[in-house]
Design an enzyme around this catalytic site. Structure first.
Site, PDB file in Angstrom:
ATOM      1  N   ARG B 330     -60.909  -6.352   6.157  1.00  0.00           N
ATOM      2  CA  ARG B 330     -62.334  -6.626   6.258  1.00  0.00           C
ATOM      3  C   ARG B 330     -62.956  -6.152   7.562  1.00  0.00           C
ATOM      4  O   ARG B 330     -64.055  -5.588   7.569  1.00  0.00           O
ATOM      5  CB  ARG B 330     -62.563  -8.127   6.118  1.00  0.00           C
ATOM      6  CG  ARG B 330     -62.266  -8.576   4.728  1.00  0.00           C
ATOM      7  CD  ARG B 330     -62.381 -10.059   4.587  1.00  0.00           C
ATOM      8  NE  ARG B 330     -62.265 -10.381   3.168  1.00  0.00           N
ATOM      9  CZ  ARG B 330     -62.172 -11.595   2.693  1.00  0.00           C
ATOM     10  NH1 ARG B 330     -62.180 -12.617   3.509  1.00  0.00           N
ATOM     11  NH2 ARG B 330     -62.086 -11.797   1.403  1.00  0.00           N
ATOM     12  N   HIS B 401     -69.133 -14.586   7.586  1.00  0.00           N
ATOM     13  CA  HIS B 401     -68.532 -15.096   6.375  1.00  0.00           C
ATOM     14  C   HIS B 401     -67.481 -16.184   6.637  1.00  0.00           C
ATOM     15  O   HIS B 401     -67.378 -17.158   5.910  1.00  0.00           O
ATOM     16  CB  HIS B 401     -67.899 -13.893   5.679  1.00  0.00           C
ATOM     17  CG  HIS B 401     -66.848 -14.200   4.690  1.00  0.00           C
ATOM     18  ND1 HIS B 401     -67.101 -14.883   3.536  1.00  0.00           N
ATOM     19  CD2 HIS B 401     -65.535 -13.900   4.671  1.00  0.00           C
ATOM     20  CE1 HIS B 401     -65.982 -14.986   2.851  1.00  0.00           C
ATOM     21  NE2 HIS B 401     -65.019 -14.424   3.520  1.00  0.00           N
TER      22      HIS B 401
END
Lengths: 257, 637, 230
Positions: B330, B401
């Site tokens: 990510r 996130h």
């Protein structure tokens, strides 16, 4: 665009409450419905007026916290959509919108549009589970499950417990919610052992909470943001009827030894 | 303060089993004499409360939502990792361990990660038995998909709602215990303070969100499983209510806060649409299995995606990272997207977006298969943007996130305050500087189902907490503290809303301590945040009273804590003069623009200790040693 | 540690006390009444044959008291239970939503399904009249009632147009009631299937319409002069 809202305002559970009118100028079509309410609330606070209370959390349609009647339709009546996922592009300039809380004896209003749905938790606590204490599970692939059954279980398990089914039902019945859990667990081999008791316990708790009966009219199915089908209610009925006539009292010597 | 990790030594394959044997036990008949508080009801908290209830402890569980079923774990979409190797593709516990340590850019504790990989297999078994409807193949066996940072298929999933299904499994187990009377549930409650008596965590102060009632709850141990603090950025994929208040107040009572600057920016979220935006929506990383990410080669190319020919598209992840392609971890995917947008190749109205294109997969596999895999994600995207991903590529952009940082815990998940355990995202333990996809669910459930039940027994058997009255001086003091904060917020009577402050704070943190950080920016933020905080306490406007359902007051208390946490984040980011995982300091990068670690100087956990309102926190370092996975430059090329 | 899985609280509700049980009772009694309606219609359609046929049919039924009274008692019980259950459910429904919506929209329910609680009592009222009209003959405005001449009773009864009108309205209500009730009873008893239930719904509509049409054809034929008294 410019909108006129009529919102149910009720200070607390004891207050009688009533509809109050608000004019909302400058609504952007890309806003979500809740963002439109955020903007209204910000302006109310700036004017020193009590902002409108409404429940919301994840704002991506999965937590089940949000929910209100928009023009008499649960979550606004858009297919497969919770309020937080409704966007203002579905409305047009000059629209008049009525906002009301879920209405049911089993969902008392806390304030304005926020209601207490603890009755749903109590129904699950009564039997909406598989009894498997941590650590006692066999290998995940020990029992093969037909893909079709796993899919049907998942369809039912998608329920987010928002209460739209109750809100939309003219009888304030919780049959779709209960049916979703009974079907989810009932489609899986792991859930079969407790199927009878689960049906008996959950239906009983549903009645104790004050939800009325299902009349098979299908308003819940249309309101459900997760497309749970009326079929799950038939499953509750089937499981319950079968259990009611086959379940025996616990053996008095059970657990002894 | 010296940090003792209590991590077992010896062969790592046996360390958890050996440790479990060494842990002291509580006799079944005595368990019911112990009271345990669990704050948070997500995967970690829900699983812990249910498991401890099953064991026979008296458990009280608290959550701010109206039901434990709504905790934000529910929003996790893609899946949960487990080293089952059902697919015969070379997976093993050791490989999951290896991938996780490497994916975390060598900033996690090896023993913890190994244990996580080990119990991952039990998690799947437990969840299947609970009735979690994982995806199956036609033969009836469990299906898997791949996730970022791994070359094996080890991710178990339930459509795009894996978090929801796992949480419902834990929730149902919890409700069962509630029905049996083993657990008492307290929904719509905020934890406002931790009560520490004689150095041990002995209770919490709560505020009922129904009527503002402030109460003391005492126990023999306190478990915090309250999730992460990504909402410090205001815009994040977290639920609106997610907050750091519980861990922050615990920090202020003496628990050390580890690696606060390690935050994860998720590469695939729906881009921001306007000023009024209240939150960001994540599109599962699993989409990268079948979606190809690209931007136009020409900066400023405003043509519709369909009219940009193949030769003028840059599939930059496939080009830069040929072996992992669209499935790079990510942090790398996020930074690459930012780099493309910074170079002017971003798409959409704002230019802050890249395409995630399903067209090739739809052609190869058919629309039906794609719909089966991602149907609900695609619908969600369409509802929000009004565009149909079956026809036009999705636009995505990174968004805050998850946080790897959190309260420091030892191998037993106990913080520096004895009796205070921290589980799940709220602790710092397993993901180092970057978490791999589908590992958060794994960690939350590992902590809740399989670690805390052992750890807590050992603590109670060893510490033997004494009786403490509800009106102990420490409890009274904590209540006074909580009441004073609430009063202060209500009495400020200024002219700005809580959200306007939160939005401004979030922008400062995002701009200076977001995807890329540098010294100048961090110093600027460290000057701006305290000034804004001061303004907040003077000018915030919270209407109404404490003794009612008051959502502005709830938010105000949470934002007040985010101000202080934001400062610590920036301080930690400034202090860590290297790049690793999600922490990218622009000054420290390789010539190709990858993160440049400094293992000689920064191979440690930075744990911060609160020193008082106006004093700088003290830094304690827990050195990290790597006996199995040798630190190397992470390469996904 | 308690190993109890699902423990039913003390004072468990009995089958007939739960909403699901009551609905099952309504479904079973509804099915019995539906069976009667079909038989009754088939018998009555003999009105289109020469008068002896229906009079003979009536005489035959009366010559079998065990059958007649067995059926009557069963039907009486079914009607009683059907009404008793629906009344109790109505009370529950009334309590379940104490405060009504200011605005409420219906998304996909049929008019028939939402009005079962209205069509039901209208049919009951009709039933009482119908018994007085044709079974006991106590209310028979069209002329003298002769219990041995069913044919004439019917024809003279329906020649009074307000009576026929009431009859026709009641049959339309019955149509609505069956339109929903005929498939709904399967749902209440636990049968639902993505393929067969839609067919069942279509079948229910067709049968409901056929039954109403068959019944209505009698007063219409009388009023139109197609069937005359003898």
């Amino acid at each position: 665009m410019k909108l006129t809202l009529h919102v149910w305002r009720q200070k607390n559970a004891q207050d009688t409450g009533g509809m109050v009118r608000y004019d909302v100028p400058n609504v952007n079509e890309h806003m979500s419905f809740l963002e439109m309410l955020d903007v209204l609330n910000e302006s109310l606070i700036e004017k020193g007026q009590d902002p409108i209370a409404f429940d919301h959390d994840c704002r991506e349609g999965i937590c089940g916290m949000c929910g209100m009647m928009i023009n008499g339709k649960a979550h606004g009546g858009f297919p497969g959509t919770t309020v937080c996922q409704v966007h203002m592009r579905h409305f047009k300039d000059g629209d008049v919108i009525y906002l009301e809380p879920w209405r049911a004896k089993a969902f008392p209003v806390i304030k304005d549009l926020a209601v207490n749905r603890a009755s749903f938790d109590r129904i699950i606590a009564a039997g909406g589970f598989i009894s498997v204490p941590t650590g006692s599970a066999p290998d995940g692939n020990a029992i093969p499950i037909r893909k079709q059954d796993a899919d049907l279980a998942m369809d039912a398990a998608a329920c987010i417990g928002c209460g739209a089914c109750v809100a939309a039902c003219p009888n304030a019945a919780a049959a779709l919610f209960v049916g979703a859990k009974i079907s989810h667990l009932g489609h899986l081999p792991q859930g079969k052992v407790e199927r009878d008791r689960r049906a008996l316990a959950m239906v009983q708790q549903m009645n104790i909470e004050g939800f009325a009966n299902c009349t098979n009219i299908g308003e819940c199915e249309a309101a459900c943001p997760k497309d749970i089908k009326l079929e799950v209610i038939a499953r509750t009925n089937r499981d319950y009827i079968k259990a009611a006539f086959t379940e025996r009292p616990d053996s008095t010597s059970a657990g002894a030894g | 303060m010296e940090l003792i990790s209590n991590a077992p030594t010896g062969p790592i394959e046996q360390s958890w089993d050996k440790h479990k044997f060494d842990l002291k036990l509580i006799n079944p008949a005595n368990k019911r004499k112990y009271n345990i508080i669990v704050v948070g009801s997500g995967l970690a908290g829900g699983a812990a409360a249910a498991s401890l209830g099953e064991l026979g402890y008296n458990v009280q569980c608290f959550c701010y939502q109206d039901s434990p079923r709504r905790a934000h774990s529910i929003a996790a979409q893609g899946g949960i990792n487990a080293a089952k190797n059902y697919h015969n593709d070379g997976d093993s516990i050791y490989r999951l361990f290896y991938d996780t340590v490497k994916g975390g850019d060598f900033r996690s504790r090896e023993a913890n990660v190994y244990r996580l990989a080990q119990v991952s297999v039990n998690i799947i078994d437990q969840c299947v038995a609970q009735g979690v409807p994982f995806a199956r193949e036609y033969g009836g066996l469990l299906d898997n998909r791949s996730f970022g940072g791994a070359q094996v298929s080890r991710t178990f999933y339930a459509r795009g709602q894996t978090g929801q299904q796992l949480l419902l499994g834990a929730y149902q187990a919890l409700e069962r215990q509630i029905g049996l009377g083993a657990v008492k549930m307290h929904p719509r409650m905020d934890m406002l303070d931790l009560i520490v008596v004689d150095g041990q965590a002995r209770g919490i102060v709560t505020r009922s969100l129904y009527d503002g009632k402030i109460e003391v709850h005492m126990a023999d141990a306190v478990i915090l499983a309250t999730g992460g603090y990504a909402n410090v950025f205001y815009l994040s994929t977290n639920a609106k209510g997610c907050n750091a208040t519980a861990i922050w107040r615990a920090y202020k009572r003496g628990a050390l806060f580890a690696n606060p600057c390690f935050t994860q920016i998720h590469p695939t979220c729906i881009p921001v649409a306007g000023e009024y935006q209240s939150k960001l929506t994540l599109m599962s990383e699993s989409l990268r299995n079948d979606g190809r990410i690209w931007v136009p080669k020409q900066p400023g190319d405003k043509r519709a995606p369909g009219s940009i020919p193949e030769s003028e598209r840059d599939y930059y992840l496939e080009r830069r990272y040929p072996s992992f392609g669209n499935l790079v971890p990510r942090d790398i995917a996020s930074r690459a997207a930012k780099a493309e947008c910074d170079a002017g190749r971003g798409v959409g109205e704002t230019g802050l977006g890249v395409y995630l294109d399903l067209a090739d997969s739809i052609q190869r596999l058919g629309k039906r298969t794609i719909a089966e895999r991602y149907g609900n994600l695609i619908e969600m995207y369409e509802r929000i943007t009004g565009e149909d991903p079956y026809k036009v590529p999705m636009r995505i952009y990174p968004a805050s996130h998850y946080v790897m940082g959190g309260l420091w815990v030892d191998y037993n998940l106990m913080s520096t305050i004895p009796g205070l355990f921290v589980l799940g995202e709220a602790n710092f333990s397993d993901h180092g500087a970057n978490r791999l996809g589908a590992s958060a669910l794994m960690q939350g459930l590992a902590d809740g189902y399989f670690i805390i039940p052992y750890a807590i027994g050992d603590y109670l058997a060893t510490a033997k907490p004494a009786q403490v009255a509800v009106d102990a001086p420490a409890a009274k003091e904590a209540v006074a503290n909580a009441t004073a904060i609430t009063k202060k917020l209500l009495n400020a009577n200024g002219n700005r809303t809580v959200d306007s402050f939160h939005r401004e704070l979030g922008k400062i943190v995002w701009d200076n301590c977001g995807m890329a950080r540098n010294e100048a920016g961090l110093k600027k933020a460290l000057a701006q945040i305290p000034a804004l905080r001061e303004d907040f306490w003077k000018n915030v406007r919270v209407l109404g009273a404490n003794e009612e359902f008051n959502q502005s007051l709830e938010r105000a208390g949470r934002v007040a804590d985010f101000f202080e946490l934001a400062e610590l984040m920036c301080l930690d980011a400034l202090d860590r003069r290297e790049s690793c995982g999600g922490h990218f300091r622009e000054e420290y990068q390789t010539p190709e623009g990858e993160a440049l670690r400094d293992d000689a100087n920064y191979s440690y956990v930075a744990a911060w200790e609160y020193q008082g309102q106006d004093r700088a926190p003290a830094l304690t370092k827990e050195p990290l040693t790597f006996n199995y996975v040798k630190p190397s430059q992470r390469s996904y090329k | 540690m308690s190993a109890t899985a699902v423990s039913l609280p003390a004072g468990s509700l009995h089958f007939w006390q739960t909403t699901v049980g009551k609905k099952a009772i309504m479904a079973i009694t509804g099915f019995i009444l539906f069976g009667f309606i079909v038989g009754h219609l088939l018998g009555n359609l003999q009105i289109f044959l020469p008068p002896e046929k229906i009079n003979h049919y009536s005489a035959t039924l009366k010559s079998l008291p065990a059958l007649l009274w067995g059926a009557r008692i069963t039907l009486l019980l079914a009607v009683g239970l059907h009404i008793w259950s629906s009344f109790q459910l109505w009370l529950l429904q009334r309590d379940a939503r104490p405060i009504k919506y200011v605005k409420k929209a219906n998304l996909n329910s049929t008019y028939a399904s939402r009005t079962m609680l209205w069509s039901g009592p209208i049919i009951l009222a009709f039933l009482i009249f119908h018994l007085l009209h044709f079974t006991f003959g106590t209310v028979h405005p069209g002329g003298p009632f002769d219990e041995h001449n069913v044919y004439n009773n019917v024809v003279t009864g329906f020649q009074v147009w307000p009576v026929s009108l009431f009859y026709i309205v009641a049959m339309i209500m019955l149509c609505y009631h069956l339109y929903h009730g005929l498939w709904s009873m399967f749902q209440s008893l636990g049968f639902s299937h993505p393929v067969y239930t839609p067919w069942l719904q279509r079948f229910a509509k067709l049968v409901a319409i056929l039954i109403a049409a068959g019944n209505i054809s009698i007063p219409v034929a009388v009023l139109a002069g197609f069937i005359k008294p003898v």
